[in-house]
Design a protein around this motif. Structure first.
Motif, PDB file in Angstrom:
ATOM      1  N   MET A   1       0.852  -1.162   0.000  1.00 47.83           N
ATOM      2  CA  MET A   1       0.000   0.000   0.000  1.00 47.83           C
ATOM      3  C   MET A   1       0.899   1.226   0.000  1.00 47.83           C
ATOM      4  N   THR A   2       0.433   2.249  -0.690  1.00 46.26           N
ATOM      5  CA  THR A   2       1.125   3.534  -0.704  1.00 46.26           C
ATOM      6  C   THR A   2       0.168   4.572  -0.152  1.00 46.26           C
ATOM      7  N   GLN A  50      -7.170  14.329   0.662  1.00 46.36           N
ATOM      8  CA  GLN A  50      -5.988  13.645   1.164  1.00 46.36           C
ATOM      9  C   GLN A  50      -6.149  13.276   2.623  1.00 46.36           C
ATOM     10  N   ILE A  52      -4.477   9.920   0.457  1.00 46.77           N
ATOM     11  CA  ILE A  52      -4.964   8.961  -0.528  1.00 46.77           C
ATOM     12  C   ILE A  52      -4.212   7.651  -0.294  1.00 46.77           C
ATOM     13  N   ALA A  53      -4.952   6.571  -0.094  1.00 47.63           N
ATOM     14  CA  ALA A  53      -4.349   5.246   0.040  1.00 47.63           C
ATOM     15  C   ALA A  53      -4.485   4.556  -1.309  1.00 47.63           C
ATOM     16  N   LEU A  54      -3.360   4.117  -1.872  1.00 52.42           N
ATOM     17  CA  LEU A  54      -3.339   3.408  -3.143  1.00 52.42           C
ATOM     18  C   LEU A  54      -2.988   1.955  -2.855  1.00 52.42           C
ATOM     19  N   SER A  59      -6.778   0.207  -6.893  1.00 50.28           N
ATOM     20  CA  SER A  59      -7.875   0.992  -6.320  1.00 50.28           C
ATOM     21  C   SER A  59      -7.305   1.993  -5.321  1.00 50.28           C
ATOM     22  N   ARG A  60      -8.094   3.009  -5.025  1.00 49.86           N
ATOM     23  CA  ARG A  60      -7.636   4.001  -4.063  1.00 49.86           C
ATOM     24  C   ARG A  60      -8.769   4.427  -3.153  1.00 49.86           C
ATOM     25  N   GLU A  62      -9.776   7.778  -0.778  1.00 49.96           N
ATOM     26  CA  GLU A  62      -9.485   9.146  -0.372  1.00 49.96           C
ATOM     27  C   GLU A  62     -10.119   9.419   0.984  1.00 49.96           C
TER      28      GLU A  62
END
Length: 109
Positions: A1-2, A50, A52-54, A59-60, A62
């Motif tokens: 995860m980013t 923000q 934001i989890a990518l 998928s993401r 917010e």
């Protein structure tokens, strides 16, 4: 995860701390300092809520508008909907990060 966000941003700091405490492997991208942020579209960053989890599947997630963490002993009743939205967001973040969620304590009787 980013996780993308800005240092000092309450929602970003809270999400990052939550994920780290639960030992979720993540890459933190500070949108003001990380060189990776330069390759992102400025429009995409500025229009997104923000942090934001990518996720690995592309998928993401917010943060909700009006993100708010209640301060113990100092809750603002006028922000109740913001607190609820933030709690729902954290639950969704935990679920998508593969963390167990708390079992429901409501009775069905």
């Amino acid at each position: 995860m980013t996780l993308f966000g800005r240092r000092g941003q309450l929602a970003a700091e809270t999400a990052r701390d939550f994920l780290e405490r639960n030992q979720v492997p993540l890459r933190w991208v500070d949108l003001d300092l990380d060189p990776l942020a330069a390759v992102l579209s400025d429009r995409e960053i500025e229009t997104a809520l923000q942090p934001i989890a990518l996720f690995a599947d592309g998928s993401r997630l917010e943060a909700p508008e009006g993100y708010a963490e209640p301060t113990p002993g100092r809750r603002d009743p006028g922000r109740a909907s913001d607190y609820l939205a933030s709690a729902v967001w954290r639950t969704e973040l935990a679920t998508r990060a593969g963390l167990p969620t708390r079992p429901s304590t409501t009775s069905t009787t």
